[in-house]
Design an enzyme around this catalytic site. Sequence first.
Site, PDB file in Angstrom:
ATOM      1  N   LYS A   1      -6.893   3.382  -2.783  1.00 20.13           N
ATOM      2  CA  LYS A   1      -7.692   3.159  -1.804  1.00 20.13           C
ATOM      3  C   LYS A   1      -7.594   4.748  -1.409  1.00 20.13           C
ATOM      4  CE  LYS A   1      -5.358   2.390   2.796  1.00 20.13           C
ATOM      5  NZ  LYS A   1      -4.048   1.095   3.054  1.00 20.13           N
TER       6      LYS A   1
ATOM      7  N   LYS B   1      -9.915  -0.120  -2.571  1.00 20.47           N
ATOM      8  CA  LYS B   1     -10.012  -0.122  -1.200  1.00 20.47           C
ATOM      9  C   LYS B   1     -10.426   1.016  -0.245  1.00 20.47           C
ATOM     10  CE  LYS B   1      -6.721  -1.584   2.689  1.00 20.47           C
ATOM     11  NZ  LYS B   1      -6.030  -1.206   2.647  1.00 20.47           N
TER      12      LYS B   1
ATOM     13  N   ASP C   1       0.728  -1.234   0.047  1.00 20.43           N
ATOM     14  CA  ASP C   1      -0.793   0.053  -0.396  1.00 20.43           C
ATOM     15  C   ASP C   1       0.915   0.976  -0.011  1.00 20.43           C
ATOM     16  OD1 ASP C   1      -1.729  -2.180   0.563  1.00 20.43           O
ATOM     17  OD2 ASP C   1      -2.958  -1.352   1.974  1.00 20.43           O
TER      18      ASP C   1
END
Length: 326
Positions: free
Chosen positions: A226, A262, A163
């Site tokens: 995300k 996400k 991430d």
Amino acid sequence: MVTLSRTPSHPHERNPGTPFDLSAVEGALVNRSAIERRAATLPTRRTVKKEWQAAWLLHAITTIDLTTLSGDDTPGTVRRLCAKARQPLRPELMEALGIAGRPIATGAVCVYHEMVPTAVEALKGTGIPVAAVSTGFPAGLNPHALKLKEIEASVAAGAAEIDIVISRHHVLTGNWKALYDEVRDFREACGPAHMKAILAVGELGTLKNVMRASLVCMQAGSDFIKTSTGKESVNATLQNSLVMVRAIREFYEQTGYKVGFKPAGGIRTAKQALDWLILMKEELGEEWMQPHLFRIGASALLNDIERQLEHFAYGRYASMQYQPLG
């Protein structure tokens, strides 16, 4: 008895990225009033009840990136989290729900680089991936060369997902090519590990910037986009999520590549998890509800889902003190 959904056995083709297209980025528009109306009405127009709700909540568990990103994390904390990821529900509750013996686990466990080896060892043989936050998380202001080394170190330690955080100043100054080059470098450093690009939407200023940053990150090869690090004052909301999933739809229609989504930060209740699953179903379809294309970044969410499932099974709520992560 409730029925568990199944993830497709054949994963989609990974997004390889596309050449940088400034015209597509600058041409992206967002109708703010329409987004606000849609986001405001979505939780009130759709709902699931009783055994359907229980089934949706069981599915939601499989999409959770169970996360601990605290300065006081210890190997013991991480091992405890991994144990919960391996068995999110107590055996007696699973029996009461009629799913005893059925495999269920969270989508991943997300930790800082320092804790990657501990998590990898704790999850060995389970198939649950370890995700590592990287590139100077959460601010993203480390030197670029160090960000690349951090990614490479986490992949070498066994992280299957990375991430990354983008440099927000590229968005705020409209330097889209610099953002593309940065994220492209990150993708190359990830190698076989899937990359989730964190936009930190609460720091991007406008929904138009959220849309444009989403498109650039997908052009650069992001496997997921995300919303947030969870450390900003504004994290995942239905408004910014709606903008991002529509960017995903637009990118898919233009390229044929499926990019995951996400939401992260502030999603703590089972009701919120259902809202985001409904958003994915209505905007992108059922495949985008599956763990290979949808994750929820959360730490406390699993507790509330377990409480709601207990109410469905037994007709009463248990105190939070009885939850394993409570």
